[in-house]
Design a protein around this motif. Structure first.
Motif, PDB file in Angstrom:
ATOM      1  N   PRO A  77      50.039  51.501  48.251  1.00  0.00           N
ATOM      2  CA  PRO A  77      49.878  50.543  47.143  1.00  0.00           C
ATOM      3  C   PRO A  77      48.704  49.605  47.404  1.00  0.00           C
ATOM      4  O   PRO A  77      48.457  49.210  48.546  1.00  0.00           O
ATOM      5  CB  PRO A  77      51.200  49.776  47.132  1.00  0.00           C
ATOM      6  N   PHE A  78      47.988  49.253  46.349  1.00  0.00           N
ATOM      7  CA  PHE A  78      46.872  48.316  46.515  1.00  0.00           C
ATOM      8  C   PHE A  78      46.679  47.479  45.250  1.00  0.00           C
ATOM      9  O   PHE A  78      47.068  47.880  44.144  1.00  0.00           O
ATOM     10  CB  PHE A  78      45.577  49.054  46.866  1.00  0.00           C
ATOM     11  N   VAL A  79      46.099  46.311  45.454  1.00  0.00           N
ATOM     12  CA  VAL A  79      45.723  45.418  44.364  1.00  0.00           C
ATOM     13  C   VAL A  79      44.281  44.999  44.593  1.00  0.00           C
ATOM     14  O   VAL A  79      43.916  44.581  45.701  1.00  0.00           O
ATOM     15  CB  VAL A  79      46.626  44.162  44.313  1.00  0.00           C
ATOM     16  N   ILE A  80      43.456  45.127  43.566  1.00  0.00           N
ATOM     17  CA  ILE A  80      42.063  44.678  43.652  1.00  0.00           C
ATOM     18  C   ILE A  80      42.010  43.222  43.210  1.00  0.00           C
ATOM     19  O   ILE A  80      42.508  42.871  42.136  1.00  0.00           O
ATOM     20  CB  ILE A  80      41.148  45.559  42.791  1.00  0.00           C
ATOM     21  N   VAL A  81      41.405  42.379  44.042  1.00  0.00           N
ATOM     22  CA  VAL A  81      41.400  40.936  43.823  1.00  0.00           C
ATOM     23  C   VAL A  81      39.989  40.457  43.483  1.00  0.00           C
ATOM     24  O   VAL A  81      39.005  40.934  44.054  1.00  0.00           O
ATOM     25  CB  VAL A  81      41.916  40.189  45.067  1.00  0.00           C
ATOM     26  N   ASP A  82      39.902  39.509  42.551  1.00  0.00           N
ATOM     27  CA  ASP A  82      38.639  38.897  42.132  1.00  0.00           C
ATOM     28  C   ASP A  82      37.725  39.881  41.433  1.00  0.00           C
ATOM     29  O   ASP A  82      36.503  39.810  41.548  1.00  0.00           O
ATOM     30  CB  ASP A  82      37.916  38.231  43.318  1.00  0.00           C
ATOM     31  N   ASN A  83      38.322  40.777  40.683  1.00  0.00           N
ATOM     32  CA  ASN A  83      37.564  41.692  39.832  1.00  0.00           C
ATOM     33  C   ASN A  83      38.559  42.406  38.931  1.00  0.00           C
ATOM     34  O   ASN A  83      39.723  42.572  39.302  1.00  0.00           O
ATOM     35  CB  ASN A  83      36.784  42.719  40.654  1.00  0.00           C
ATOM     36  N   ALA A  84      38.102  42.834  37.758  1.00  0.00           N
ATOM     37  CA  ALA A  84      38.955  43.622  36.858  1.00  0.00           C
ATOM     38  C   ALA A  84      38.064  44.405  35.913  1.00  0.00           C
ATOM     39  O   ALA A  84      37.136  43.846  35.327  1.00  0.00           O
ATOM     40  CB  ALA A  84      39.906  42.723  36.069  1.00  0.00           C
ATOM     41  N   TYR A  85      38.337  45.687  35.796  1.00  0.00           N
ATOM     42  CA  TYR A  85      37.591  46.541  34.891  1.00  0.00           C
ATOM     43  C   TYR A  85      38.521  47.099  33.815  1.00  0.00           C
ATOM     44  O   TYR A  85      39.687  47.395  34.080  1.00  0.00           O
ATOM     45  CB  TYR A  85      36.951  47.710  35.650  1.00  0.00           C
ATOM     46  N   ILE A  86      37.979  47.239  32.611  1.00  0.00           N
ATOM     47  CA  ILE A  86      38.734  47.894  31.560  1.00  0.00           C
ATOM     48  C   ILE A  86      38.768  49.391  31.843  1.00  0.00           C
ATOM     49  O   ILE A  86      37.963  49.911  32.614  1.00  0.00           O
ATOM     50  CB  ILE A  86      38.131  47.618  30.161  1.00  0.00           C
ATOM     51  N   MET A  87      39.706  50.072  31.241  1.00  0.00           N
ATOM     52  CA  MET A  87      39.828  51.523  31.334  1.00  0.00           C
ATOM     53  C   MET A  87      40.095  52.006  32.758  1.00  0.00           C
ATOM     54  O   MET A  87      39.774  53.122  33.119  1.00  0.00           O
ATOM     55  CB  MET A  87      38.567  52.215  30.786  1.00  0.00           C
ATOM     56  N   GLU A  88      40.665  51.148  33.582  1.00  0.00           N
ATOM     57  CA  GLU A  88      41.037  51.555  34.936  1.00  0.00           C
ATOM     58  C   GLU A  88      42.524  51.279  35.131  1.00  0.00           C
ATOM     59  O   GLU A  88      42.975  50.141  34.996  1.00  0.00           O
ATOM     60  CB  GLU A  88      40.226  50.800  35.987  1.00  0.00           C
ATOM     61  N   ASN A  89      43.283  52.332  35.426  1.00  0.00           N
ATOM     62  CA  ASN A  89      44.734  52.214  35.533  1.00  0.00           C
ATOM     63  C   ASN A  89      45.145  51.889  36.968  1.00  0.00           C
ATOM     64  O   ASN A  89      45.749  52.698  37.669  1.00  0.00           O
ATOM     65  CB  ASN A  89      45.402  53.507  35.066  1.00  0.00           C
ATOM     66  N   CYS A  90      44.775  50.691  37.421  1.00  0.00           N
ATOM     67  CA  CYS A  90      45.230  50.212  38.720  1.00  0.00           C
ATOM     68  C   CYS A  90      45.400  48.700  38.632  1.00  0.00           C
ATOM     69  O   CYS A  90      45.091  48.094  37.601  1.00  0.00           O
ATOM     70  CB  CYS A  90      44.273  50.615  39.844  1.00  0.00           C
ATOM     71  N   ASP A  91      45.907  48.102  39.684  1.00  0.00           N
ATOM     72  CA  ASP A  91      46.246  46.681  39.636  1.00  0.00           C
ATOM     73  C   ASP A  91      45.044  45.796  39.955  1.00  0.00           C
ATOM     74  O   ASP A  91      44.336  46.014  40.942  1.00  0.00           O
ATOM     75  CB  ASP A  91      47.366  46.385  40.632  1.00  0.00           C
ATOM     76  N   PHE A  92      44.851  44.779  39.108  1.00  0.00           N
ATOM     77  CA  PHE A  92      43.807  43.790  39.324  1.00  0.00           C
ATOM     78  C   PHE A  92      44.413  42.389  39.207  1.00  0.00           C
ATOM     79  O   PHE A  92      45.250  42.141  38.339  1.00  0.00           O
ATOM     80  CB  PHE A  92      42.704  43.900  38.267  1.00  0.00           C
ATOM     81  N   VAL A  93      43.983  41.490  40.063  1.00  0.00           N
ATOM     82  CA  VAL A  93      44.280  40.063  39.908  1.00  0.00           C
ATOM     83  C   VAL A  93      42.938  39.352  39.974  1.00  0.00           C
ATOM     84  O   VAL A  93      42.249  39.401  41.000  1.00  0.00           O
ATOM     85  CB  VAL A  93      45.225  39.539  41.005  1.00  0.00           C
ATOM     86  N   ALA A  94      42.542  38.723  38.883  1.00  0.00           N
ATOM     87  CA  ALA A  94      41.179  38.202  38.791  1.00  0.00           C
ATOM     88  C   ALA A  94      41.145  36.867  38.063  1.00  0.00           C
ATOM     89  O   ALA A  94      42.132  36.427  37.462  1.00  0.00           O
ATOM     90  CB  ALA A  94      40.290  39.213  38.074  1.00  0.00           C
ATOM     91  N   ILE A  95      39.984  36.240  38.101  1.00  0.00           N
ATOM     92  CA  ILE A  95      39.732  35.000  37.377  1.00  0.00           C
ATOM     93  C   ILE A  95      39.474  35.335  35.909  1.00  0.00           C
ATOM     94  O   ILE A  95      38.849  36.348  35.595  1.00  0.00           O
ATOM     95  CB  ILE A  95      38.493  34.290  37.955  1.00  0.00           C
ATOM     96  N   ASN A  96      39.905  34.446  35.022  1.00  0.00           N
ATOM     97  CA  ASN A  96      39.564  34.595  33.612  1.00  0.00           C
ATOM     98  C   ASN A  96      38.135  34.065  33.422  1.00  0.00           C
ATOM     99  O   ASN A  96      37.918  32.956  32.928  1.00  0.00           O
ATOM    100  CB  ASN A  96      40.553  33.824  32.741  1.00  0.00           C
TER     101      ASN A  96
END
Length: 331
Positions: A140-159
Motif C-alpha cells: 500500500p502507498f500514498v503519494i503526498v504533496d501531489n495529485a494527478y487526475i486520471m490516476e487511480n491511486c491515493d493522493f494527499v495534497a494541498i489545495n
C-alpha cells in the motif's frame, strides 16, 4: 494468523526461495510468469491483506531532479514532523529512504512488504509518468504533496488552486489591477495548479493576464533573488513598466524577490505561498498562503493506515489553505 512464505511455496508448487525472490521483486531471480503466479497465490491466501505486519512505515523522498524536495527546508521538515507524529500516535515507526526517478531498481525494491507495512511517497517532484512506476505495487502507498487526475491511486495534497485563487483575490480586493506572477524555472505539478488558480482569479474579476509580467526564477531564496534582480534591472534599463503587485509560487521565491527589490531601492506588493517560518520575520513581513504542513503529514499517515488495515478504495484528499495577510501587501 499470518500467512507464511512456506505456505505460499507449498500452494504455488515452488521453493520458499522463489517466493522470497518474487515478493521482494528481485530482478532476474524468477521469470515474470512465475512471479505473477506466486503473487496470485499469495493474494489468494491473504498475504497482502490488512493488518500490521512490521510496524514500520517508509517515507520515500522521491528525487525527480528538480531540487525542490530538501528535508532540511522548513516546509518539508514540518511535513515530516507531522508524519512522525502521526506514526507515533498509531504505534508505527517512520523510516526514511531517498530514491531517484532514474533508479528503476531502487524503486522496485520499495515494493517489499517484509520491510514495511506501507509507503508514504513524497511526490512533490513526481511528474505524471513517474506515478506509473508505482501503479502495480503490491505494498500500500500514498503519494503526498501531489495529485494527478486520471490516476487511480491515493493522493494527499494541498489545495493549490484554491489557495492561489484566494491570495490573488486578496490583491485584487486591495485595488491592484495589474498583477504579475513570479514563476519557477523548476516546474512541478503544484506550481502548475497554482498558476491555474491565479489565472482563474484574474478571469473571474475581468482582469487580463499580461505575459510580460510573468517572471521565471529559481525556487530558492538566493538564486531567486539573483534572477529577480536581473529582471528588475532589465525593466529599468528598457524603461518598461512593472505590475501593481506580484504573486510568487512559493515563499522562497517571494522572499528572494523582496531582497532583490530592497537592493534595487524599489517596492512592489507581493504575496507568497506556504507560510514558512521566515515569512513572518521578513522585512516587510510576507503575506502568504498558510499550509498546515504538520496536519498534511498526519492526514497522509492516517490515510495510509486506513488503506492497509481496511482495504479501502483509492482517494484523493486535498487539504485546504488559508490566506495570512501581512505587511508586504498593505503598502
Amino acid at each position: 494468523m499470518k500467512v507464511t512464505i512456506a505456505q505460499i511455496a507449498k500452494a504455488a508448487g515452488v521453493s520458499p526461495g522463489s517466493v522470497s525472490n518474487a515478493l521482494n521483486n528481485r530482478k532476474g531471480a524468477v521469470s515474470e510468469k512465475k512471479r505473477e503466479h506466486i503473487i496470485q497465490v499469495a493474494e489468494e491466501l491473504g498475504y497482502f491483506k490488512k493488518g500490521k505486519r512490521t510496524g514500520i512505515i517508509t517515507l520515500v523522498l522521491y528525487d525527480g531532479g528538480e531540487t525542490i524536495v530538501q528535508s532540511e527546508q522548513p516546509f518539508f521538515s514540518a511535513l515530516i514532523r507531522g508524519m512522525e507524529e502521526g506514526c507515533y500516535q498509531n504505534d508505527y515507526q517512520l523510516r526514511i529512504r531517498k530514491v531517484s526517478s532514474q533508479d528503476d531498481k531502487g524503486i522496485l525494491a520499495l515494493d517489499n512488504i517484509s520491510e514495511s507495512d506501507g509507503l508514504l511517497i513524497m511526490g512533490t517532484e513526481m511528474h505524471f509518468k513517474d506515478v506509473e512506476k508505482f501503479r502495480h505495487f503490491k505494498i500500500p502507498f500514498v503519494i503526498v504533496d501531489n495529485a494527478y487526475i486520471m490516476e487511480n491511486c491515493d493522493f494527499v495534497a494541498i489545495n493549490n488552486k484554491d489557495g492561489m485563487y484566494e491570495v490573488t483575490k486578496l490583491l485584487i480586493d486591495r485595488g491592484y489591477r495589474t498583477i504579475g506572477l513570479i514563476n519557477s524555472l523548476r516546474m512541478i505539478n503544484n506550481f502548475k495548479e497554482r498558476k491555474l488558480g491565479f489565472l482563474q482569479a484574474l478571469s473571474d474579476n475581468d482582469l487580463a493576464f499580461n505575459g510580460d509580467y510573468e517572471v521565471f526564477v529559481e525556487p530558492h531564496i538566493e538564486a531567486g533573488k539573483s534572477d529577480f534582480h536581473a529582471y528588475l534591472r532589465q525593466q529599468k534599463e528598457l524603461d518598461l513598466p512593472l505590475p501593481d503587485a506580484f504573486v510568487a509560487m512559493n515563499d522562497y521565491i517571494a522572499l528572494g524577490a523582496l531582497r532583490a527589490m530592497k537592493e534595487e531601492g524599489c517596492f512592489i506588493p507581493i504575496a507568497g505561498f506556504d507560510d514558512i517560518e521566515m515569512a513572518r520575520y521578513s522585512e516587510p513581513s510576507l503575506t502568504t498562503v498558510r499550509v498546515n504542513k504538520e496536519d498534511l503529514g498526519k492526514i497522509a499517515v492516517k490515510r495510509l493506515i486506513s488503506k492497509f488495515e481496511n482495504g479501502e478504495q483509492s482517494m484523493k484528499l486535498l487539504v485546504n489553505t488559508s490566506v495570512v495577510e501581512r505587511e508586504s501587501t498593505k503598502i
